[in-house]
Design an enzyme around this catalytic site. Structure first.
Site, PDB file in Angstrom:
ATOM      1  N   THR A 173       0.951  -1.461  -0.035  1.00  0.00           N
ATOM      2  CA  THR A 173      -0.590   0.224   0.314  1.00  0.00           C
ATOM      3  C   THR A 173       0.540   1.043   0.195  1.00  0.00           C
ATOM      4  O   THR A 173      -0.014   2.516  -0.808  1.00  0.00           O
ATOM      5  CB  THR A 173      -0.806  -0.381   1.375  1.00  0.00           C
ATOM      6  OG1 THR A 173      -2.153  -0.946   0.925  1.00  0.00           O
ATOM      7  CG2 THR A 173      -1.995   1.187   1.470  1.00  0.00           C
TER       8      THR A 173
ATOM      9  N   SER B 181       1.593  -6.879  -1.033  1.00  0.00           N
ATOM     10  CA  SER B 181       2.416  -8.575  -0.400  1.00  0.00           C
ATOM     11  C   SER B 181       1.139  -9.329   0.125  1.00  0.00           C
ATOM     12  O   SER B 181       1.956 -10.129  -0.038  1.00  0.00           O
ATOM     13  CB  SER B 181       2.604  -7.600   1.168  1.00  0.00           C
ATOM     14  OG  SER B 181       1.479  -7.867   2.128  1.00  0.00           O
TER      15      SER B 181
ATOM     16  N   THR C 135       1.745  -4.471   4.241  1.00  0.00           N
ATOM     17  CA  THR C 135       1.133  -4.951   5.763  1.00  0.00           C
ATOM     18  C   THR C 135       0.937  -6.124   6.111  1.00  0.00           C
ATOM     19  O   THR C 135       0.630  -7.441   6.345  1.00  0.00           O
ATOM     20  CB  THR C 135       0.394  -4.100   5.923  1.00  0.00           C
ATOM     21  OG1 THR C 135      -0.897  -3.421   6.076  1.00  0.00           O
ATOM     22  CG2 THR C 135       1.743  -2.825   6.390  1.00  0.00           C
ATOM     23  N   ASP C 136       0.055  -6.797   4.474  1.00  0.00           N
ATOM     24  CA  ASP C 136      -1.555  -8.406   5.110  1.00  0.00           C
ATOM     25  C   ASP C 136       0.055  -9.422   5.176  1.00  0.00           C
ATOM     26  O   ASP C 136      -0.746 -10.028   6.135  1.00  0.00           O
ATOM     27  CB  ASP C 136      -1.380  -8.687   3.369  1.00  0.00           C
ATOM     28  CG  ASP C 136      -3.129  -6.988   3.520  1.00  0.00           C
ATOM     29  OD1 ASP C 136      -3.268  -7.039   4.704  1.00  0.00           O
ATOM     30  OD2 ASP C 136      -3.398  -6.934   2.328  1.00  0.00           O
TER      31      ASP C 136
END
Ligand SMILES: NC(=O)C[C@H](N)C(=O)O
Length: 323
Positions: free
Chosen positions: A22, A63, A96-97
């Site tokens: 992101t 990710s 971040t996932d």
């Protein structure tokens, strides 16, 4: 800025490795892919000049779509970066996932001689109060300080420093999405000050990075009320290398699934049970009822620390062997 390879630099600097996520999303430039790389993102923090930086674009992926070849490329690159005398520390700009899984994997294939700090953004570049630039600056500060050496791989988000060993992404959208259940924050970054509250014990695992084409096949299965066992039987049919089961509470499974679990063990498939809960440790010696930890261990199941998605990474490395 370089495209996926290192340039020898004389001046000491923090190296930022851009991988997508992101923090790199800018829908008006490209709505299908992360559009921003090192040149643009470093430009957004050009007002921050306390620490010299160099940037590298390694890949540009969301990710959730990362594959083992991506992880292989990242770890190989980080190993090369450690050997560069001018590199003081490395920031990995990441989606971040899966940041908790990837940073944990990098931690487990350590030890690393210089700080490695993951960061990213919960709000992309065109949203009000995008958090990427501030996270990047804080991560650079953490990677730059010698106080960060020997603390294992870290995640810096929202002014907080987390140990990769304990951190999880716990909220879908909040800028304060990362936490370390049970362990708590390892430190914080406020203004220019990096503060540490505690250190993780040194990483002594020395797990080997699996070869590019031979990552062990390990599946994660979550226990649910009245679970049919379908996924356990699918794992047997597929002859996977290992299964991590998120068991109820401290790691319990229904009695009626024990025959399916026994078949996995008899077939030589490694089975771990971890707690399904958001925090806490597995039990080893409290309950003797069928499906509880004492009976599971006597069948050949290993009780392990969760969360399941990070235990799966650990099992893959364990199956691949140590240095
Ligand atoms: N906030 C984010 O970075 C989410 C994004 N889906 C990623 O992990 O790449």
């Amino acid at each position: 800025m370089t495209e996926g390879h290192l340039v020898a630099a004389l001046e000491e600097h923090v190296l930022i490795v851009f991988t997508g996520g992101t923090i790199s999303v800018s829908p008006s430039r490209d709505s299908n892919h992360p559009a921003l790389g090192g040149a643009q993102l470093a430009g957004e923090i050009s007002g921050f000049s306390e620490v010299p930086i160099q940037t590298v674009d390694l890949y540009r992926a969301m990710s959730e779509s990362l594959t083992f070849p991506h992880l292989h490329k990242l770890v190989t690159f980080l190993r090369q970066a450690m050997d560069q005398p001018a590199v003081r520390g490395v920031v990995v700009s990441h989606g971040t996932d899966t940041m908790d899984e990837v940073s944990y994997l990098v931690d487990l294939v350590g030890p690393w001689s210089k700080p490695i700090v993951f960061t990213g953004a919960m709000r992309h570049n065109e949203l009000v109060s995008a958090d990427g630039p501030a996270n990047l600056v804080n991560a650079i500060r953490v990677a730059d300080t010698s106080a960060s050496i020997g603390r294992g791989v870290m995640v810096v988000m929202n002014e907080e420093i987390h140990a990769a060993r304990y951190v999880v992404k716990g909220h879908s959208t909040n800028v304060s999405s990362f936490s370390s259940p049970g362990a708590g924050l390892m430190g914080s970054v406020v203004e220019e000050c990096v503060r540490y509250y505690w250190s993780v014990p040194p990483c002594t695992n020395s797990y080997r990075l699996p070869a590019l084409d031979s990552w062990p096949k390990v599946e994660l299965i979550r226990m649910t009320l009245g679970n049919s066992g379908l996924f356990l039987r699918a794992c047997l049919a597929e002859q996977v290398d290992g299964v991590v089961i998120e068991g109820f509470g401290a790691g319990h499974v229904p009695e009626f699934l024990l025959p399916d679990i026994q078949k996995l063990i008899d077939a030589g498939i490694r089975v771990w049970v971890v707690p399904r809960t958001a925090s806490g440790h597995p039990l080893y010696a409290t309950y003797g009822t069928p499906g509880s930890e004492i009976g599971l261990q006597s069948m050949g199941v290993q009780m392990e620390e969760g969360p399941g998605h990070k235990a799966r990474i650990r099992m893959m490395l364990e199956l691949a062997g140590k240095e």
